[in-house]
Structures are given as structure tokens and as C-alpha cells.
Write a protein that holds these residues in place. Sequence first.
Motif, PDB file in Angstrom:
ATOM      1  N   SER A  81     -18.709  14.182  28.586  1.00  0.00           N
ATOM      2  CA  SER A  81     -20.136  13.926  28.813  1.00  0.00           C
ATOM      3  C   SER A  81     -20.803  15.237  29.203  1.00  0.00           C
ATOM      4  O   SER A  81     -20.292  15.980  30.048  1.00  0.00           O
ATOM      5  N   VAL A  82     -21.924  15.516  28.552  1.00  0.00           N
ATOM      6  CA  VAL A  82     -22.714  16.695  28.899  1.00  0.00           C
ATOM      7  C   VAL A  82     -24.172  16.269  29.068  1.00  0.00           C
ATOM      8  O   VAL A  82     -24.631  15.301  28.459  1.00  0.00           O
ATOM      9  N   GLY A  83     -24.885  16.997  29.919  1.00  0.00           N
ATOM     10  CA  GLY A  83     -26.305  16.738  30.100  1.00  0.00           C
ATOM     11  C   GLY A  83     -27.100  17.973  29.719  1.00  0.00           C
ATOM     12  O   GLY A  83     -26.560  19.077  29.647  1.00  0.00           O
ATOM     13  N   LYS A 143     -20.221  21.171  32.178  1.00  0.00           N
ATOM     14  CA  LYS A 143     -21.191  22.205  31.864  1.00  0.00           C
ATOM     15  C   LYS A 143     -20.937  22.757  30.465  1.00  0.00           C
ATOM     16  O   LYS A 143     -19.790  22.937  30.048  1.00  0.00           O
ATOM     17  N   ILE A 144     -22.009  23.060  29.774  1.00  0.00           N
ATOM     18  CA  ILE A 144     -21.873  23.578  28.412  1.00  0.00           C
ATOM     19  C   ILE A 144     -21.130  24.904  28.396  1.00  0.00           C
ATOM     20  O   ILE A 144     -20.382  25.202  27.456  1.00  0.00           O
ATOM     21  N   VAL A 145     -21.306  25.714  29.438  1.00  0.00           N
ATOM     22  CA  VAL A 145     -20.600  26.995  29.469  1.00  0.00           C
ATOM     23  C   VAL A 145     -19.089  26.797  29.399  1.00  0.00           C
ATOM     24  O   VAL A 145     -18.365  27.622  28.821  1.00  0.00           O
ATOM     25  N   ASP A 146     -18.579  25.674  29.954  1.00  0.00           N
ATOM     26  CA  ASP A 146     -17.137  25.412  29.911  1.00  0.00           C
ATOM     27  C   ASP A 146     -16.656  25.115  28.499  1.00  0.00           C
ATOM     28  O   ASP A 146     -15.496  25.377  28.163  1.00  0.00           O
ATOM     29  N   ASN A 193     -29.132  22.097  25.584  1.00  0.00           N
ATOM     30  CA  ASN A 193     -28.758  23.183  26.493  1.00  0.00           C
ATOM     31  C   ASN A 193     -28.968  22.722  27.923  1.00  0.00           C
ATOM     32  O   ASN A 193     -29.987  22.085  28.229  1.00  0.00           O
ATOM     33  N   ASP A 194     -28.026  23.042  28.790  1.00  0.00           N
ATOM     34  CA  ASP A 194     -28.140  22.643  30.195  1.00  0.00           C
ATOM     35  C   ASP A 194     -28.415  23.825  31.122  1.00  0.00           C
ATOM     36  O   ASP A 194     -28.409  23.676  32.345  1.00  0.00           O
ATOM     37  N   GLY A 195     -28.629  25.003  30.529  1.00  0.00           N
ATOM     38  CA  GLY A 195     -28.917  26.182  31.337  1.00  0.00           C
ATOM     39  C   GLY A 195     -27.706  26.959  31.784  1.00  0.00           C
ATOM     40  O   GLY A 195     -27.832  28.067  32.306  1.00  0.00           O
ATOM     41  N   SER A 196     -26.505  26.435  31.590  1.00  0.00           N
ATOM     42  CA  SER A 196     -25.306  27.118  32.067  1.00  0.00           C
ATOM     43  C   SER A 196     -24.831  28.205  31.117  1.00  0.00           C
ATOM     44  O   SER A 196     -24.025  29.052  31.494  1.00  0.00           O
ATOM     45  N   ALA A 197     -25.328  28.200  29.875  1.00  0.00           N
ATOM     46  CA  ALA A 197     -24.939  29.199  28.884  1.00  0.00           C
ATOM     47  C   ALA A 197     -26.135  29.525  28.016  1.00  0.00           C
ATOM     48  O   ALA A 197     -27.056  28.711  27.858  1.00  0.00           O
ATOM     49  N   PHE A 198     -26.133  30.732  27.449  1.00  0.00           N
ATOM     50  CA  PHE A 198     -27.199  31.088  26.520  1.00  0.00           C
ATOM     51  C   PHE A 198     -27.091  30.271  25.238  1.00  0.00           C
ATOM     52  O   PHE A 198     -28.086  29.842  24.661  1.00  0.00           O
ATOM     53  N   GLN A 199     -25.848  30.025  24.793  1.00  0.00           N
ATOM     54  CA  GLN A 199     -25.631  29.286  23.549  1.00  0.00           C
ATOM     55  C   GLN A 199     -25.946  27.799  23.740  1.00  0.00           C
ATOM     56  O   GLN A 199     -25.733  27.228  24.808  1.00  0.00           O
ATOM     57  N   THR A 205     -35.575  33.997  23.461  1.00  0.00           N
ATOM     58  CA  THR A 205     -35.790  35.398  23.846  1.00  0.00           C
ATOM     59  C   THR A 205     -35.859  35.553  25.351  1.00  0.00           C
ATOM     60  O   THR A 205     -35.155  36.387  25.944  1.00  0.00           O
ATOM     61  N   PHE A 206     -36.689  34.751  26.009  1.00  0.00           N
ATOM     62  CA  PHE A 206     -36.844  34.913  27.447  1.00  0.00           C
ATOM     63  C   PHE A 206     -35.652  34.365  28.215  1.00  0.00           C
ATOM     64  O   PHE A 206     -35.353  34.831  29.321  1.00  0.00           O
ATOM     65  N   ASN A 207     -34.952  33.417  27.648  1.00  0.00           N
ATOM     66  CA  ASN A 207     -33.715  32.964  28.264  1.00  0.00           C
ATOM     67  C   ASN A 207     -32.727  34.118  28.323  1.00  0.00           C
ATOM     68  O   ASN A 207     -32.071  34.360  29.343  1.00  0.00           O
ATOM     69  N   ALA A 208     -32.635  34.879  27.226  1.00  0.00           N
ATOM     70  CA  ALA A 208     -31.743  36.039  27.187  1.00  0.00           C
ATOM     71  C   ALA A 208     -32.201  37.120  28.156  1.00  0.00           C
ATOM     72  O   ALA A 208     -31.403  37.697  28.903  1.00  0.00           O
ATOM     73  N   VAL A 209     -33.508  37.393  28.186  1.00  0.00           N
ATOM     74  CA  VAL A 209     -34.046  38.446  29.044  1.00  0.00           C
ATOM     75  C   VAL A 209     -33.770  38.156  30.513  1.00  0.00           C
ATOM     76  O   VAL A 209     -33.303  39.030  31.260  1.00  0.00           O
TER      77      VAL A 209
END
Length: 455
Positions: A19-21, A3-6, A39-45, A128-132
Motif C-alpha cells: 500500500s502506498v499513499g 514510502k515510494i522512496v523505498d 508521488n508522496d514526496g519521499s522521492a523525486f521519481q 522542476t521546483f521539486n528538484a530545485v
Amino acid sequence: MIKIVDLFNNKITSDEVISVGGWIKSNRNNGKLGFLVLNDGSAFQNVQVVYKPSEVANFAKIEGIKLSSAVKVTGKFILTPTAKQPFEIQAQAIEILDEATEDSPVQKKEHSFEYLREIAHLRARTNTFNAVFRIRSSCAFAIHEFFNKNNFIYVHTPIITGNDAEGAGESFVVTTRTDGNYAEDFFGKKASLTVSGQLHAEGFAQAFGQVYTFGPTFRAENSNTTKHCAEFWMIEPEVAFNDLSQNMDLVEEMIKAIINYLFNHNFVELTFLNETVDKTLLERLTILKDSSFTRMTYSEAINVLTTALNNNHPFENKDIFWGMDLQTEHERFLCEEVTKKPMFLTDYPKDIKAFYMKVNSDNKTVAACDLLVPGIGELVGGSERESNYDKIVARCHEMNVPVEELTWYLDLRKYGYYKSAGFGLGFERLVMYVTGILNIRDVIPFPRTPKNLLF
């Protein structure tokens, strides 16, 4: 796949092959070198992927792939402390998991909020909406965490009900018939979507001491303002044996707990919104979480507003008098220019408040409170409840509230109802405040408003 968050949580060492998806957010190249933002949805970044024709066999295919396509990237994790991003992935292989067949309506450019409301099923893909909506999720968790830690019982109050808690007559009727014959309807009487879980919560508070509801509520108010939606969420705690002062203490503790949670878990998102949506956001939230909320009576507030009006303050609504329902500009003046921090306004005239609020000894005001915060005005409304059976029945008659529909609720006063207090926090109003977003339609995933049921 990792996961990207990791990656942002420092769980991967430099030069490790991983490997990341994820979905492609942007793609640029010069024919010799390409850069994917993933972005895989696991992190805002997002994570940047560097790809070269000498390393990636399908370079030409990736070079022209559409945004939002799903891919799997295998490559070397490289720390880049001197660059804009803290790390990047140098791709060794890029596998196309699902290629977008059409250009996404969400492109790497600025879109208006109005346009994005029309494609609400896709707008969470924007920064923006991802953050919100990440912040909205965290707010919900923080609320549950706060009440759980304080030994509250979570009550799921009915969505379909036979009463209108506020007596405003703005409820949605639930029926299986077209002739309006409720006696022959599913429930044998008129039923509506709930406008509040408070009355049911009061019943449970008399058994558990302290409870809270957190669920959807509905109001058929034909309004197209930036603060109104037909479907919205409410948090409504109720505490037996509490008075108005203790109620305000609870409001303050809860609001501060939510803001502190966001600072600890969503500071990246808050910083982004502070830079792009509301440049005062972090300052406002810091003042809120670090301030001691002040308290002022309604009567004192009227005197303050009258003095300001006499000193030529440019209120749009200049008709200020005791007994009026304060407008947002008045509320904001009090907390932004008078106290300069969050404040409770208390002891409102009974004629502008609900039937269930405790009438004070002056027989003119009720033990009610509104939390006013800079930047928005009212955020929370609450009260001590009327505990005397005869008095609350009399109030129902005064305000034309049908007693026969509330027999069960009024009867609570016959079975050891010493006192109780609670409040309502409109969840979307809270999310608006902590994100800087100005329109309620932009803090609900799929907003429901008059003449608007797109999804």
C-alpha cells in the motif's frame, strides 16, 4: 503505507502486495484501463499505478478524479525492466483520502517561472521546483556536514543587530515606533535586521578557533535584478590563526564537498535539470569538483582584461582600469576563457573593499579573495581580517564607518587577536549555480523582493 522512496531503493520484492499513499500527478485512461502517476514526496521519481474496472470497485470515480487529490493505493508491486519505468503497481483497491474540490493551478503542462512565482505555495508540486528544493535541502545538509566533520562550532548570530557590517546603509530598521525616536524605542537605540553574521562570528572564533554561521540575512536594496532578494541566507565561516591562502583552501574544500554530496545523493535531480534547464550543468559541476582552483591577483587580472580589450574582445563595459570594481562579464571572461575553471581573484584595491579587510604592505590592496566560477562569476567572497586595532580604527574613519557602533567588535583586537580569516557564501547563489536556475526568486521557497510580499 510504504514510502515510494523505498520502492526505488529495492526494499520491495516483485509480486508483493503493498500500500502506498500520495497525490495524483496525472491520470489517463481509455475506459478499460487507467494509469495514475503518484508521488508522496519521499522521492523525486513518481510511481505509475495501473488500474482496471475489473480490479478497482470505484473505477468510474477514480477515472474522473482531479489532479492533486490524495489517495491510498493497494496492489501488486511488479518489476517492468523493459518498460520506461522500472516497476509499476497493479491496483487492487484505490481509496480516496482527500479529493481536490477545484482544478489545481498546476497542471500537467509547461508553466512559465513567472507564473509559478505567483503561486509559490504550489510550485514545489512541479518537477522542476521539486528538484530545485530537494537540491537546496541537500546543499544545506552538506554544508552542516562539512563543518561538523571539520570540528567547526555552529553559531547562531543575531537577526536583530545594532550594526551594518558592510557599512552600505541598506538595512531594514526594526522599530516599535512611528516617530523615529530610537532613544525611546524597544532597544533604546536604532536596530536593524542583520546584513551579515560575520562580525559576531569573529568574536566567537577568538574563543573556539573555527566557527560558522548559516542563517537568514536581509538587505533593503531596491533592486529587481535576477540576483537580488531582500531576504536571503548566508554561510559565513571564520577561522582564527588562518591567513588568506588558508582561507582559500577552506573555500575550495567546502565547495567540492557540497558538489560531491549532490552527485552522491541527488544525481537523479541533477540529471533532470541538466536535461530540462541547463544542458551544461553536469559538465560544469564535474569540472568544478575535479579541478584544482587557480589563483590570480587583481592586478594580473586587470592586465589580462586590458590585453583582451586591446585585442577587440567585445566587453560591454570597456572602461577597464586599476581600481575598478569588476563586472560579471569580466569575472566570467577570466574563469571561462582564460583559466577555463574555477579561480580565486586576490588582493583587491582597498578602496573598493570593506573596512575590516587586512591592508597589505603596499598600502594599496587588501588581503581579499573572490571565487569566480564558470557560468556565474563570483560565488564566494572572503578576506583575512585586519588584526591591528589602530589600523582598523583608521580604516573606519577613512570609510565613514561609525566607530562608536562597533566598539565591541574593534575591541576584539585588544585581547589577543593574532589573525583571522573567513568568507561569505550566498546560499541562494550556490543553489542557482548547482541547479542552473538563472533567477534567485526561483531558488527561494517564498522570495521577498521590492513591492512583492505575496505570502
